[in-house]
Write an enzyme that holds these catalytic residues in place. Structure first.
Site, PDB file in Angstrom:
ATOM      1  N   ARG A 123     -17.289  -4.740   1.874  1.00 38.62           N
ATOM      2  CA  ARG A 123     -17.463  -5.420   3.158  1.00 38.62           C
ATOM      3  C   ARG A 123     -18.951  -5.497   3.521  1.00 38.62           C
ATOM      4  NH1 ARG A 123     -12.654  -2.384   6.499  1.00 38.62           N
ATOM      5  NH2 ARG A 123     -13.242  -0.674   5.133  1.00 38.62           N
TER       6      ARG A 123
ATOM      7  N   CYS B  50     -18.920  -0.821   8.892  1.00 38.74           N
ATOM      8  CA  CYS B  50     -19.218  -0.305  10.237  1.00 38.74           C
ATOM      9  C   CYS B  50     -20.490  -0.869  10.863  1.00 38.74           C
ATOM     10  CB  CYS B  50     -19.276   1.217  10.193  1.00 38.74           C
ATOM     11  SG  CYS B  50     -17.646   1.937   9.903  1.00 38.74           S
TER      12      CYS B  50
ATOM     13  N   LYS C 250     -20.598  -4.720  11.904  1.00 38.78           N
ATOM     14  CA  LYS C 250     -19.678  -5.120  12.983  1.00 38.78           C
ATOM     15  C   LYS C 250     -19.926  -4.317  14.263  1.00 38.78           C
ATOM     16  CE  LYS C 250     -15.512  -2.340  12.223  1.00 38.78           C
ATOM     17  NZ  LYS C 250     -15.601  -1.522  13.428  1.00 38.78           N
TER      18      LYS C 250
ATOM     19  N   LYS D   8       0.837  -1.209   0.000  1.00 38.09           N
ATOM     20  CA  LYS D   8       0.000   0.000   0.000  1.00 38.09           C
ATOM     21  C   LYS D   8       0.876   1.264   0.000  1.00 38.09           C
ATOM     22  CE  LYS D   8      -4.190  -0.235   2.303  1.00 38.09           C
ATOM     23  NZ  LYS D   8      -5.112  -0.158   3.433  1.00 38.09           N
TER      24      LYS D   8
ATOM     25  N   GLY E  69     -24.984  -2.650   4.934  1.00 37.68           N
ATOM     26  CA  GLY E  69     -23.739  -3.419   4.886  1.00 37.68           C
ATOM     27  C   GLY E  69     -22.603  -2.501   5.266  1.00 37.68           C
TER      28      GLY E  69
ATOM     29  N   ASN F 263     -24.004   4.466  15.807  1.00 35.38           N
ATOM     30  CA  ASN F 263     -24.143   3.508  14.707  1.00 35.38           C
ATOM     31  C   ASN F 263     -25.292   2.529  14.951  1.00 35.38           C
ATOM     32  OD1 ASN F 263     -22.253   4.612  13.095  1.00 35.38           O
ATOM     33  ND2 ASN F 263     -20.761   2.963  13.226  1.00 35.38           N
TER      34      ASN F 263
ATOM     35  N   LEU G 181     -34.083   7.040   6.282  1.00 32.33           N
ATOM     36  CA  LEU G 181     -35.400   6.411   6.125  1.00 32.33           C
ATOM     37  C   LEU G 181     -35.591   5.936   4.692  1.00 32.33           C
ATOM     38  CD1 LEU G 181     -37.762   8.654   8.319  1.00 32.33           C
ATOM     39  CD2 LEU G 181     -36.917   6.359   8.818  1.00 32.33           C
TER      40      LEU G 181
ATOM     41  N   PHE H 218     -16.660   9.673  12.527  1.00 37.61           N
ATOM     42  CA  PHE H 218     -18.042   9.500  12.060  1.00 37.61           C
ATOM     43  C   PHE H 218     -18.171   9.650  10.548  1.00 37.61           C
ATOM     44  CE2 PHE H 218     -18.327  10.746  16.512  1.00 37.61           C
ATOM     45  CZ  PHE H 218     -19.244   9.839  17.005  1.00 37.61           C
TER      46      PHE H 218
ATOM     47  N   LYS I  32     -19.842   6.456  19.942  1.00 38.33           N
ATOM     48  CA  LYS I  32     -19.697   5.976  18.555  1.00 38.33           C
ATOM     49  C   LYS I  32     -20.595   4.754  18.316  1.00 38.33           C
ATOM     50  CE  LYS I  32     -18.106   4.936  14.517  1.00 38.33           C
ATOM     51  NZ  LYS I  32     -18.386   5.672  13.310  1.00 38.33           N
TER      52      LYS I  32
END
Ligand code: NAD
Length: 440
Positions: free
Chosen positions: A331, A263, A266, A35, A260, A211, A253, A152, A207
């Site tokens: 992910r 964040c 998980k 990377k 998916g 979420n 909404l 965020f 946090k």
């Protein structure tokens, strides 16, 4: 101030670049040498994020943004070190903190003089204290404070979110560290963006609570969409009517194929596990997780039903594979559940995504990756819009007719105007809206 970001992924690269843009001298570190080499030698940005490439090269040219694998050199010269490594779920759904603690241990060995160590990775309550303990064990005389500064930003709008935050959450345990953090965020605080100063534990939980709440909002409207379909109501109007109530708000909404990304899946699992560990189960969050998992599989049933009860031997054009628009992140993308379910039912899949084809090829097999929407649509019996890339909203019946052999449109994002396709002989099935028959 010299700033080091440990982890040059979505969060480390975006926030590091933005701190450089705000006037600090930033070094982004990653232990993935490929990377860093790609960034330094080939000028390649490892992720797709609108606006990022320009901002990275602008700051690299200005000499304020650097990339390296040499954590020790970067940390030893830094006033502030951010931990931005991944916290993926472990087998039980808890956040796997091995990368966080490995980074903390390396920081402990490398730091030189008073250093503020900031946890930007999303981590369970109590992690800040354990990071401090890890550093202390490595370097008993080290002078440092640990801060929690959860991030965020949303992928796809990451730079805008970082530069115009709804709030900056700073969990600080010592005044000295608080002053350093306020200096770092001064360019944003001075513009009027609010900073919420609190304890490390409260910041860590803020946090996850945010979420989990957003995931709940999505899960709620998704289930409401199913009910709308059953009773003949239109979820778009229901959502509009709900959102006009200021206590509810109109954001999050939009019904779809399930949330998916890196964040929500998980983080909902992790907070549910934390709550179990403290014997305070979060029943609402637990049911949101189940509802969302079921939903991704149920989307295949929806497509099969729209295709008349069977997709065996049928060719399906899938438009969009990424978990949302403007990213190449695959992910936990709904497509990862949808594609295998449709394949199990005998469908032949042709797929196209404007940014996520390379990533998708790492996760999906036995399908044709196409070079454009038109390529995917050629010869298809049905088309399914999976990701809300704006360009898919512009698909017209005329275009579909010129490529497809079948007449089924399934729009899992409610993007296509139904009358533009029904007038060309297509049936249209959106999410939470009545099925529209073809007008022949
Ligand atoms: P990512 O997987 O894209 O990047 C993490 C990077 O850290 C990788 O490049 C990895 O090689 C590197 N790394 C790991 N250990 C290292 C070490 N010891 N030294 C140097 N580099 C190391 O992850 P991400 O999406 O940027 O997420 C990072 C954290 O931020 C997670 O906790 C995530 O939940 C949180 N977060 C992510 C987002 C998002 O939109 N992606 C938003 C807010 C918060």
């Amino acid at each position: 101030m010299n700033v080091t970001m440990i982890g040059t992924g979505y969060v480390g690269l975006v926030s590091g670049t933005c701190f450089a843009e705000l006037g600090f001298n930033v070094t982004c570190v990653d232990n993935n040498s490929a990377k860093i080499e790609a960034l330094n030698d080939k000028g390649e940005i490892p992720i797709y994020e609108p606006g990022l490439e320009e901002l990275v090269w602008k700051n690299v040219k200005a000499g304020t943004l650097h990339f390296t694998t040499d954590l020790k050199a970067a940390v030893s010269q830094s006033d502030v070190v951010f931990i931005c490594v991944g916290t993926p779920p472990d087998a039980d759904g808890r956040a796997d903190l091995q990368y966080v603690f490995a980074a903390a241990a390396e920081i402990g060995q490398a730091m030189n003089g008073y250093t503020v160590v900031v946890d930007k990775s999303t981590v369970p309550v109590g992690t800040g204290a354990k990071v401090a303990e890890t550093i202390r064990n490595m370097n008993p005389t080290a002078e440092f404070d640990v801060v929690s500064n959860p991030e965020f930003l949303r992928e796809g709008n990451a730079i805008g979110d970082f530069m115009n935050p709804d709030r900056i959450v700073l969990g600080v345990s010592a005044e000295r560290a608080g002053e350093v953090m306020k200096t770092l965020y001064a360019p944003l605080i001075e513009k009027g963006f609010p900073a919420l100063i609190t304890t490390v534990e409260t910041a860590e939980l803020t946090k996850y609570a945010s979420n989990a709440f957003l995931a709940t909002k999505i899960g709620f409207i998704n289930e409401m969409a199913d009910l709308c379909e059953a009773v003949g109501a239109d979820v778009r109007m229901v959502a509009k009517g709900m959102g006009m109530d200021k206590r509810i708000g109109e954001g999050f909404l939009n019904p779809g194929p399930g949330y998916g990304g890196s964040c929500f899946p998980k983080d909902t699992l992790a907070i549910a596990q934390t709550a179990q560990d403290y014997q305070r189960p979060l029943q609402i969050v637990e049911s949101v997780i189940r509802s969302n998992n079921d939903r991704k599989v149920n989307m295949a049933r929806k497509v099969i039903s729209a295709c008349g009860g069977s997709v065996d031997g049928k060719t399906i054009a899938l438009l969009g594979l990424a978990f949302k628009a403007n990213t190449d992140d695959m992910r936990e993308a709904p497509s990862l559940a949808l594609v295998p379910e449709l394949q199990k039912a005998g469908a032949v899949i042709k797929a196209y995504d404007p940014a996520a084809m390379t990533e998708a090829a790492k996760h999906l097999s036995d399908l044709t990756f196409c070079t454009s929407e038109a390529d995917a649509l050629n010869g298809a019996d049905a088309v399914v819009v999976v990701t809300e890339w704006p360009q898919f909203g512009g698909l017209t019946g005329e275009m579909l007719r010129s490529h497809m052999r079948g007449d089924v449109v399934v729009d899992l994002r409610n993007m296509i105007k139904s009358e533009t396709v029904t007038t060309h002989g297509f049936t249209y099935q959106g999410i939470g809206t009545p099925k529209q028959e073809a007008i022949r």
